[in-house]
Scaffold this motif. Structure first.
Motif, PDB file in Angstrom:
ATOM      1  N   SER A  80       3.316  58.170  29.136  1.00 18.49           N
ATOM      2  CA  SER A  80       3.416  58.679  30.500  1.00 18.49           C
ATOM      3  C   SER A  80       4.538  58.020  31.292  1.00 18.49           C
ATOM      4  CB  SER A  80       2.089  58.459  31.237  1.00 18.49           C
ATOM      5  OG  SER A  80       1.028  59.127  30.591  1.00 18.49           O
ATOM      6  N   LEU A  81       4.856  56.761  30.997  1.00 18.98           N
ATOM      7  CA  LEU A  81       5.775  55.989  31.833  1.00 18.98           C
ATOM      8  C   LEU A  81       7.149  55.761  31.207  1.00 18.98           C
ATOM      9  CD1 LEU A  81       3.208  53.286  33.008  1.00 18.98           C
ATOM     10  CD2 LEU A  81       3.933  55.321  34.260  1.00 18.98           C
ATOM     11  N   ILE A  84      10.365  56.985  33.369  1.00 20.49           N
ATOM     12  CA  ILE A  84      10.378  56.915  34.834  1.00 20.49           C
ATOM     13  C   ILE A  84      11.632  56.254  35.387  1.00 20.49           C
ATOM     14  CG2 ILE A  84       7.862  56.890  34.966  1.00 20.49           C
ATOM     15  CD1 ILE A  84       8.033  53.879  35.552  1.00 20.49           C
ATOM     16  N   ALA A 119      11.733  54.034  41.140  1.00 19.80           N
ATOM     17  CA  ALA A 119      10.350  54.482  41.240  1.00 19.80           C
ATOM     18  C   ALA A 119       9.507  53.364  41.842  1.00 19.80           C
ATOM     19  CB  ALA A 119       9.816  54.854  39.861  1.00 19.80           C
ATOM     20  N   ILE A 121       5.676  51.743  41.730  1.00 26.86           N
ATOM     21  CA  ILE A 121       4.411  51.693  41.000  1.00 26.86           C
ATOM     22  C   ILE A 121       3.415  50.874  41.810  1.00 26.86           C
ATOM     23  CG2 ILE A 121       3.256  51.039  38.866  1.00 26.86           C
ATOM     24  CD1 ILE A 121       5.925  51.129  37.444  1.00 26.86           C
ATOM     25  N   ASN A 133       2.844  54.143  47.739  1.00 27.85           N
ATOM     26  CA  ASN A 133       3.033  55.503  47.227  1.00 27.85           C
ATOM     27  C   ASN A 133       3.533  56.446  48.310  1.00 27.85           C
ATOM     28  OD1 ASN A 133       0.186  54.775  45.289  1.00 27.85           O
ATOM     29  ND2 ASN A 133       2.192  55.197  44.413  1.00 27.85           N
ATOM     30  N   ALA A 142       9.997  58.680  42.781  1.00 25.15           N
ATOM     31  CA  ALA A 142       8.796  58.796  41.952  1.00 25.15           C
ATOM     32  C   ALA A 142       7.712  57.878  42.491  1.00 25.15           C
ATOM     33  CB  ALA A 142       9.117  58.441  40.506  1.00 25.15           C
ATOM     34  N   ILE A 144       4.099  56.414  41.655  1.00 25.40           N
ATOM     35  CA  ILE A 144       3.261  56.239  40.467  1.00 25.40           C
ATOM     36  C   ILE A 144       2.061  55.363  40.792  1.00 25.40           C
ATOM     37  CG2 ILE A 144       3.223  55.314  38.114  1.00 25.40           C
ATOM     38  CD1 ILE A 144       6.318  55.873  38.147  1.00 25.40           C
ATOM     39  N   VAL A 160      -0.064  59.660  45.267  1.00 22.22           N
ATOM     40  CA  VAL A 160       0.357  59.426  43.887  1.00 22.22           C
ATOM     41  C   VAL A 160       0.808  60.749  43.277  1.00 22.22           C
ATOM     42  CG1 VAL A 160      -0.423  58.799  41.576  1.00 22.22           C
ATOM     43  CG2 VAL A 160      -1.132  57.428  43.546  1.00 22.22           C
ATOM     44  N   LEU A 162       2.403  60.678  39.930  1.00 21.97           N
ATOM     45  CA  LEU A 162       2.103  60.454  38.514  1.00 21.97           C
ATOM     46  C   LEU A 162       1.033  59.374  38.448  1.00 21.97           C
ATOM     47  CD1 LEU A 162       2.491  60.570  35.455  1.00 21.97           C
ATOM     48  CD2 LEU A 162       4.471  59.042  35.704  1.00 21.97           C
TER      49      LEU A 162
END
Length: 268
Positions: A80-81, A84, A119, A121, A133, A142, A144, A160, A162
């Motif tokens: 999934s990551l 990014i 991004a 996180i 976020n 992004a 996440i 969020v 992702l």
């Protein structure tokens, strides 16, 4: 389902945490990829079941099967990551609401870091995580969230884009360290301290390199830094070099510059 709290004041399993804006996940209990509610909410978390040494020896037959679930979480996280790009983790308390200065500072820090092509996180929950976020989304970056199965929190916040939910803390921690190029640590509780000292340890031991760690909020963090200096450093359990692993500041410009310069330097 009506909201209710435990004797400790924490929301009961399956109920949203105070101030949680989990969007469509509100009211659900997250267990890995599952969303549960009502009678389906388990009495214990997966981590608790793994680490609980009480009871009969049946666990000796169950643990080998758990390895497959742990492996699946690593695969899901990596998959999934992986794409990014450069990312920065924002840590802080789930209990700080949008009307606090810390929330607004985290939002602005995230917005400006994200505007530089990074991004953001977070742990995916409410409070400072939600602010991180939200700021990322406002900058078009992004956003996440790496969630975790907990008995008193449910779902990911509504900002969020992702989200990955984990059953095991150690898998989630690996994802933070693997895919982040730096940490911004806002005021927080035990979970925030856990992530902070995990980062300290990984940098100190050379497991991760070129990894800026910024503590934001002098009034909040200064007591800890003073104790590290007067007790740990004075007794020789850490070195002068270890005290240079992080930056303490109240200046948003400084945070953004430290993080941005470090990441952009790696890319050159």
């Amino acid at each position: 389902m009506a909201d209710h709290v435990s004797s400790t004041g924490d929301p009961a399993p399956g109920d949203p945490a105070p101030g949680d804006s989990a969007g469509d996940d509100a009211g659900f209990y997250s267990k890995g990829p599952l969303r549960l509610r009502g009678s389906q909410v388990p009495e214990t978390t997966t981590d608790q079941s793994l680490l609980d040494s009480r009871g009969p020896s049946d666990w000796t037959h169950e643990d080998p099967w758990r390895v497959l679930r742990i492996q699946a979480e690593f695969v899901e996280g990596f998959d999934s990551l992986a794409k990014i790009g450069p990312a920065v983790s924002i840590f802080g308390s789930a209990r700080l609401s949008p009307d606090t200065p810390e929330y607004q500072d985290a939002r602005e820090i995230s917005r400006r870091i994200s505007a530089r092509g990074n991004a953001i996180i977070t742990g995916g929950g409410p409070g400072i995580m939600e602010a991180g976020n939200l700021g990322a989304g406002e900058a078009g970056g992004a956003s996440i969230g790496l969630g975790i199965e907990l008995p008193f929190e449910s779902g990911l916040n509504g900002h969020v884009e992702l989200g990955v939910n984990f059953r095991y803390f150690f898998v989630r921690k690996t994802m933070f360290l693997k895919y982040s190029r730096g940490f911004v640590v806002m005021p927080g509780g035990f979970g925030t301290l856990d992530e902070l000292f995990e980062a300290f340890t990984m940098v100190q031991t050379g497991k991760v390199t070129s990894f800026p760690i910024v503590l934001f909020g002098t009034a909040f963090w200064q007591g800890l830094i003073d104790w590290m200096t007067t007790t740990m450093l004075a007794s020789g359990t850490i070195s002068d070099r270890d005290m240079n692993l992080f930056t303490l500041t109240d200046d948003i410009d400084e945070v953004v510059d430290i993080i941005g310069t470090a990441i952009e330097g790696e890319q050159q």
